[in-house]
Write a protein that holds these residues in place. Structure first.
Motif, PDB file in Angstrom:
ATOM      1  N   LEU A 360       8.077   1.507 -54.333  1.00 15.31           N
ATOM      2  CA  LEU A 360       7.648   1.013 -55.057  1.00 15.31           C
ATOM      3  C   LEU A 360       6.324   0.555 -56.533  1.00 15.31           C
ATOM      4  CD1 LEU A 360       9.081  -2.304 -55.941  1.00 15.31           C
ATOM      5  CD2 LEU A 360       7.850  -3.130 -54.073  1.00 15.31           C
ATOM      6  N   ALA A 361       5.264   1.548 -55.963  1.00 14.96           N
ATOM      7  CA  ALA A 361       4.031   1.254 -56.455  1.00 14.96           C
ATOM      8  C   ALA A 361       4.531   2.299 -57.413  1.00 14.96           C
ATOM      9  CB  ALA A 361       3.152   1.900 -55.714  1.00 14.96           C
ATOM     10  N   GLU A 395     -14.218   3.608 -56.456  1.00 17.55           N
ATOM     11  CA  GLU A 395     -13.835   2.264 -56.816  1.00 17.55           C
ATOM     12  C   GLU A 395     -13.198   2.099 -55.423  1.00 17.55           C
ATOM     13  OE1 GLU A 395     -16.152   1.066 -60.184  1.00 17.55           O
ATOM     14  OE2 GLU A 395     -15.891   0.198 -57.989  1.00 17.55           O
ATOM     15  N   ASN A 396     -11.847   1.889 -56.135  1.00 20.89           N
ATOM     16  CA  ASN A 396     -10.830   1.646 -54.733  1.00 20.89           C
ATOM     17  C   ASN A 396     -11.135   2.810 -54.001  1.00 20.89           C
ATOM     18  OD1 ASN A 396     -10.323  -1.696 -54.502  1.00 20.89           O
ATOM     19  ND2 ASN A 396      -9.617  -1.445 -56.813  1.00 20.89           N
ATOM     20  N   PHE A 397     -10.965   3.978 -55.124  1.00 14.15           N
ATOM     21  CA  PHE A 397     -10.394   4.828 -53.828  1.00 14.15           C
ATOM     22  C   PHE A 397     -11.076   5.057 -52.534  1.00 14.15           C
ATOM     23  CE2 PHE A 397      -7.133   5.846 -56.826  1.00 14.15           C
ATOM     24  CZ  PHE A 397      -7.728   6.218 -57.951  1.00 14.15           C
ATOM     25  N   PHE A 398     -12.660   5.225 -53.142  1.00 14.85           N
ATOM     26  CA  PHE A 398     -13.735   4.726 -52.126  1.00 14.85           C
ATOM     27  C   PHE A 398     -13.001   3.501 -51.037  1.00 14.85           C
ATOM     28  CE2 PHE A 398     -16.957   4.955 -49.917  1.00 14.85           C
ATOM     29  CZ  PHE A 398     -18.098   3.901 -49.806  1.00 14.85           C
ATOM     30  N   HIS A 399     -13.039   2.356 -51.236  1.00 13.93           N
ATOM     31  CA  HIS A 399     -13.485   1.131 -50.890  1.00 13.93           C
ATOM     32  C   HIS A 399     -11.953   1.510 -49.533  1.00 13.93           C
ATOM     33  CE1 HIS A 399     -16.079  -0.616 -52.956  1.00 13.93           C
ATOM     34  NE2 HIS A 399     -15.191  -1.077 -53.891  1.00 13.93           N
ATOM     35  N   THR A 400     -11.031   1.981 -50.410  1.00 14.70           N
ATOM     36  CA  THR A 400      -9.361   2.333 -49.081  1.00 14.70           C
ATOM     37  C   THR A 400      -9.918   3.685 -48.494  1.00 14.70           C
ATOM     38  OG1 THR A 400      -7.967   1.848 -50.631  1.00 14.70           O
ATOM     39  CG2 THR A 400      -7.372   2.437 -49.628  1.00 14.70           C
ATOM     40  N   SER A 401     -10.161   4.420 -48.749  1.00 15.49           N
ATOM     41  CA  SER A 401     -10.471   5.656 -47.876  1.00 15.49           C
ATOM     42  C   SER A 401     -11.872   5.549 -46.913  1.00 15.49           C
ATOM     43  CB  SER A 401     -11.099   6.920 -48.468  1.00 15.49           C
ATOM     44  OG  SER A 401     -12.494   6.215 -49.434  1.00 15.49           O
ATOM     45  N   ALA A 410      -8.949  17.328 -46.581  1.00 17.74           N
ATOM     46  CA  ALA A 410      -7.631  16.260 -46.927  1.00 17.74           C
ATOM     47  C   ALA A 410      -7.317  14.922 -47.000  1.00 17.74           C
ATOM     48  CB  ALA A 410      -6.750  16.549 -45.477  1.00 17.74           C
ATOM     49  N   PHE A 411      -7.972  14.036 -48.473  1.00 17.58           N
ATOM     50  CA  PHE A 411      -7.972  12.965 -48.355  1.00 17.58           C
ATOM     51  C   PHE A 411      -6.915  12.511 -48.501  1.00 17.58           C
ATOM     52  CE2 PHE A 411      -8.137   9.192 -50.235  1.00 17.58           C
ATOM     53  CZ  PHE A 411      -8.329   9.373 -51.977  1.00 17.58           C
ATOM     54  N   LEU A 412      -5.942  12.916 -49.312  1.00 16.57           N
ATOM     55  CA  LEU A 412      -4.226  12.785 -49.740  1.00 16.57           C
ATOM     56  C   LEU A 412      -3.548  12.160 -48.532  1.00 16.57           C
ATOM     57  CD1 LEU A 412      -3.829  12.907 -53.594  1.00 16.57           C
ATOM     58  CD2 LEU A 412      -4.468  10.820 -52.316  1.00 16.57           C
ATOM     59  N   SER A 413      -3.601  13.810 -48.067  1.00 18.24           N
ATOM     60  CA  SER A 413      -2.731  13.585 -46.734  1.00 18.24           C
ATOM     61  C   SER A 413      -2.891  12.347 -45.726  1.00 18.24           C
ATOM     62  CB  SER A 413      -2.334  15.081 -46.459  1.00 18.24           C
ATOM     63  OG  SER A 413      -3.793  15.457 -45.862  1.00 18.24           O
ATOM     64  N   ILE A 452      -2.252   4.305 -54.572  1.00 23.25           N
ATOM     65  CA  ILE A 452      -2.711   5.464 -54.515  1.00 23.25           C
ATOM     66  C   ILE A 452      -2.097   6.625 -54.008  1.00 23.25           C
ATOM     67  CG2 ILE A 452      -5.134   6.714 -53.713  1.00 23.25           C
ATOM     68  CD1 ILE A 452      -6.495   4.005 -52.772  1.00 23.25           C
ATOM     69  N   VAL A 453      -1.417   6.912 -53.171  1.00 21.27           N
ATOM     70  CA  VAL A 453      -0.764   7.888 -52.894  1.00 21.27           C
ATOM     71  C   VAL A 453       0.443   7.914 -54.667  1.00 21.27           C
ATOM     72  CG1 VAL A 453       0.984   8.864 -51.801  1.00 21.27           C
ATOM     73  CG2 VAL A 453      -0.992   8.475 -50.225  1.00 21.27           C
ATOM     74  N   ALA A 454       0.478   7.033 -54.814  1.00 21.48           N
ATOM     75  CA  ALA A 454       2.124   7.146 -56.027  1.00 21.48           C
ATOM     76  C   ALA A 454       0.923   7.442 -57.434  1.00 21.48           C
ATOM     77  CB  ALA A 454       2.503   5.603 -55.976  1.00 21.48           C
ATOM     78  N   LEU A 455       0.136   6.940 -56.987  1.00 22.47           N
ATOM     79  CA  LEU A 455      -0.968   7.116 -58.636  1.00 22.47           C
ATOM     80  C   LEU A 455      -1.371   8.931 -58.159  1.00 22.47           C
ATOM     81  CD1 LEU A 455      -2.679   5.847 -61.407  1.00 22.47           C
ATOM     82  CD2 LEU A 455      -4.551   5.364 -59.616  1.00 22.47           C
ATOM     83  N   LEU A 456      -2.003   8.991 -57.795  1.00 25.51           N
ATOM     84  CA  LEU A 456      -2.700  10.684 -57.295  1.00 25.51           C
ATOM     85  C   LEU A 456      -1.872  11.901 -57.313  1.00 25.51           C
ATOM     86  CD1 LEU A 456      -6.310   9.972 -56.131  1.00 25.51           C
ATOM     87  CD2 LEU A 456      -5.961   9.697 -58.099  1.00 25.51           C
ATOM     88  N   HIS A 457      -0.919  11.670 -56.221  1.00 28.10           N
ATOM     89  CA  HIS A 457      -0.037  12.670 -56.504  1.00 28.10           C
ATOM     90  C   HIS A 457       1.068  12.190 -57.406  1.00 28.10           C
ATOM     91  CE1 HIS A 457       2.005  15.509 -54.383  1.00 28.10           C
ATOM     92  NE2 HIS A 457       3.353  14.938 -53.843  1.00 28.10           N
ATOM     93  N   ASP A 458       1.751  11.169 -56.816  1.00 27.01           N
ATOM     94  CA  ASP A 458       3.355  11.086 -57.500  1.00 27.01           C
ATOM     95  C   ASP A 458       3.166  11.414 -59.232  1.00 27.01           C
ATOM     96  OD1 ASP A 458       4.386  11.299 -55.423  1.00 27.01           O
ATOM     97  OD2 ASP A 458       4.464   8.686 -55.160  1.00 27.01           O
ATOM     98  N   GLY A 459       2.358   9.746 -59.600  1.00 29.16           N
ATOM     99  CA  GLY A 459       1.873   9.975 -60.605  1.00 29.16           C
ATOM    100  C   GLY A 459       1.323  10.993 -61.219  1.00 29.16           C
ATOM    101  N   LEU A 460      -0.242  11.487 -60.983  1.00 26.26           N
ATOM    102  CA  LEU A 460      -1.033  12.451 -61.726  1.00 26.26           C
ATOM    103  C   LEU A 460      -0.441  13.790 -60.758  1.00 26.26           C
ATOM    104  CD1 LEU A 460      -4.292  10.081 -61.979  1.00 26.26           C
ATOM    105  CD2 LEU A 460      -2.079  10.302 -63.690  1.00 26.26           C
TER     106      LEU A 460
END
Ligand SMILES: Nc1nc2c(ncn2[C@@H]2O[C@H](COP(=O)(O)OP(=O)(O)OP(=O)(O)O)[C@@H](O)[C@H]2O)c(=O)[nH]1
Ligand SMILES: [Ca+2]
Length: 485
Positions: A360-361, A395-401, A410-413, A452-460
């Motif tokens: 959905l994201a 920013e939000n990457f930091f707060h969420t992690s 292995a941040f994203l996995s 974040i996974v959709a943005l950084l991995h699936d998107g970028l």
């Protein structure tokens, strides 16, 4: 060591600034003064960046340090070049973000014509008020009231005898960019009235909305100064991806030719950096969360209306943990038939499914992709050159992690696993497990992990198993993703 390193660099940076100070001048339409950019942007328009002073657009290499109000430092280094030697001085920046307004009071001394910051102890003190200025869209005349408490904080941290010499600036970002220009101006005027009688040194044009492209460039300069890569090989610099509340910025060095609206040139000493810089408005995490909810309503209402609906009248929300009950207050309903929406909410079931939430994201991030008129668009229909080199996610990457206590490898996995567990857990169990976390914040973490996974991995295209990081930020390498090469 770091400090003297910074001091030396301040020396080389600020001194190269000396010939580029602009005059204060009367209030101009220019939304920002003082900082000038060499924005060899391959554009014909002489006023490509109207918010930046019209004189020659030399980007003055500016001292920076990695602090919360990043672009504040850029501004102040530039401003105090002409400060006379003497005792301590202060500068104040007010960061008008979509989720809150923050004041940052910097104390520094001038030694040998350059500024020396001290970020330990009370060299930098900050305070935040919520909601942000954009929350006053319905009452813009009174937006300045939200700045009053910040000013009291500022006065309590600057000796009264120095108030008149202490410059104060307000720089608003995506929250205001989302509003009509007219409303933006009324909000800024309200803030200007308060700032002009604050006792600090202020000019009306020092309260402005900065462009997203500038916001990204400032963050890029700050990060690379802090990493010691500014002034060196462009290919050794680190790109930034900033996930704010209402917008997300992507800025990095690119050797690809690019449309002028995305191109920025930063000169620093003898080095020239050709940057791609873009701010994706509406892609900030908080706005994206509202858009996700909106899409659920409109999609389901569409299904319900054309009777393709499954007929059992239950709609799934994969981004809310099972057992969560949607209440009307928490849904910022956009205008539309409220009874129909309330009817919809009563049938919405939290299904807590990370991969469906991630899909959905990604659908939100790819909206408009069919209109892409460039050789490739990673997000929506917006041009983006092939990502190259290393990136810092802030920013939000930091707060969420930080919330998920992700190991720095292995941040994203790690985020995929954490998101799958969190989204799949029952809401009652999560509330019990995270008793100290505000429920409204807690509810966002299923979506933020998936987004974040959709943005950084699936998107970028960043690899899921990227293993490098920098302290409290995460370093992603675009060199690894296969499909980007
Ligand atoms: N989970 C969590 N999120 C936080 C915390 N503090 C801030 N945030 C969120 O992190 C983001 C902060 O990024 P900022 O750039 O400061 O947000 P902003 O300036 O208000 O938004 P923009 O105007 O889009 O830049 C916002 O989405 C906040 O809601 C925190 O302690 N925990
Ligand atoms: Ca921000």
């Amino acid at each position: 060591m770091r400090r003297s390193h910074a001091r030396n660099r301040v020396n080389s940076i600020c001194n190269s600034n000396s010939n580029s100070r602009s005059t204060g001048g009367s209030r101009s339409t220019a939304k920002m003064d003082q900082i000038r950019f060499q924005s060899r942007s391959n554009t014909r328009s002489p006023n490509f960046f109207p918010q930046i002073s019209k004189q020659s657009r030399m980007i003055s290499p500016l001292v920076v340090a990695l602090v919360p109000a990043t672009f504040a430092i850029l501004l102040f280094c530039y401003l105090f070049i002409f400060s006379t030697k003497g005792t301590e001085k202060y500068r104040i920046i007010i960061d008008g973000g979509s989720t809150g307004t923050r004041i940052h009071v910097f104390r520094y001394t001038v030694e040998g014509g350059i500024a020396v910051f001290d970020f330990k102890e009370d060299g930098l003190v900050s305070m935040r008020v919520s909601p942000g200025l954009s929350a006053y869209a319905g009452d813009p005349e009174n937006a300045g009231l939200s700045v009053m408490r910040l000013l009291e904080f500022g006065k309590s941290n600057v000796p009264k005898r120095l108030w008149a010499a202490t410059e104060i600036r307000l720089m608003a970002t995506a929250g205001l960019r989302l509003l009509d220009i007219g409303v933006q101006e009324v909000i800024l005027e309200s803030c200007r009235r308060v700032l002009s009688v604050s006792g600090f040194k202020f000019h009306d044009k020092w309260a402005s909305v900065i462009t997203g492209s500038d916001e990204g460039v400032y963050a890029w300069v700050v990060v690379n100064y802090a990493l010691g890569t500014l002034g060196g090989d462009p290919l050794q610099t680190t790109g930034i991806i900033e996930l704010g509340g209402a917008s997300a910025q992507v800025t990095f060095v690119s050797s690809e030719p690019m449309p002028p609206e995305f191109a920025r040139t930063v000169r620093f000493g003898n080095s020239t950096y050709n940057l791609y810089s873009h701010s994706f408005l509406h892609f900030g995490q908080n706005i994206a969360f509202e858009s996700m909810r909106e899409s659920l309503i409109s999609r389901e209402l569409e299904l319900a209306s054309n009777s393709l609906h499954n007929g059992n009248g239950v709609h799934a929300d994969p981004c809310s943990p099972k057992g969560y009950l949607h209440d009307r207050e928490s849904w910022k309903m956009s205008p539309g038939s409220l009874p129909e929406r309330n009817e919809f909410l009563s049938k919405l079931r939290a299904s807590g499914n990370f991969s469906e939430c991630r899909s959905l994201a990604l659908m939100l991030l790819q909206m408009g992709k069919e209109k892409c008129s460039y050789n490739h668009c990673n997000l929506g229909s917006t041009f983006m050159p092939k990502l190259q080199g290393k990136f810092l996610a802030t920013e939000n990457f930091f707060h969420t992690s930080k919330f998920f206590e992700l190991k720095p490898r292995a941040f994203l996995s790690g985020l995929v696993m954490a998101g799958e567990r969190f989204c799949g857990e029952y809401w009652s169990k999560l509330k019990n497990e995270y008793r100290t976390v505000d429920e409204e914040d807690l509810l966002h973490y299923c979506f933020s992990s998936a987004y974040i996974v959709a943005l950084l991995h699936d998107g970028l295209g960043f690899a899921l198993d990227d293993e490098r990081y920098i302290s409290s930020f995460y370093l992603l390498s675009a060199d690894s993703p296969s499909w980007l090469n």
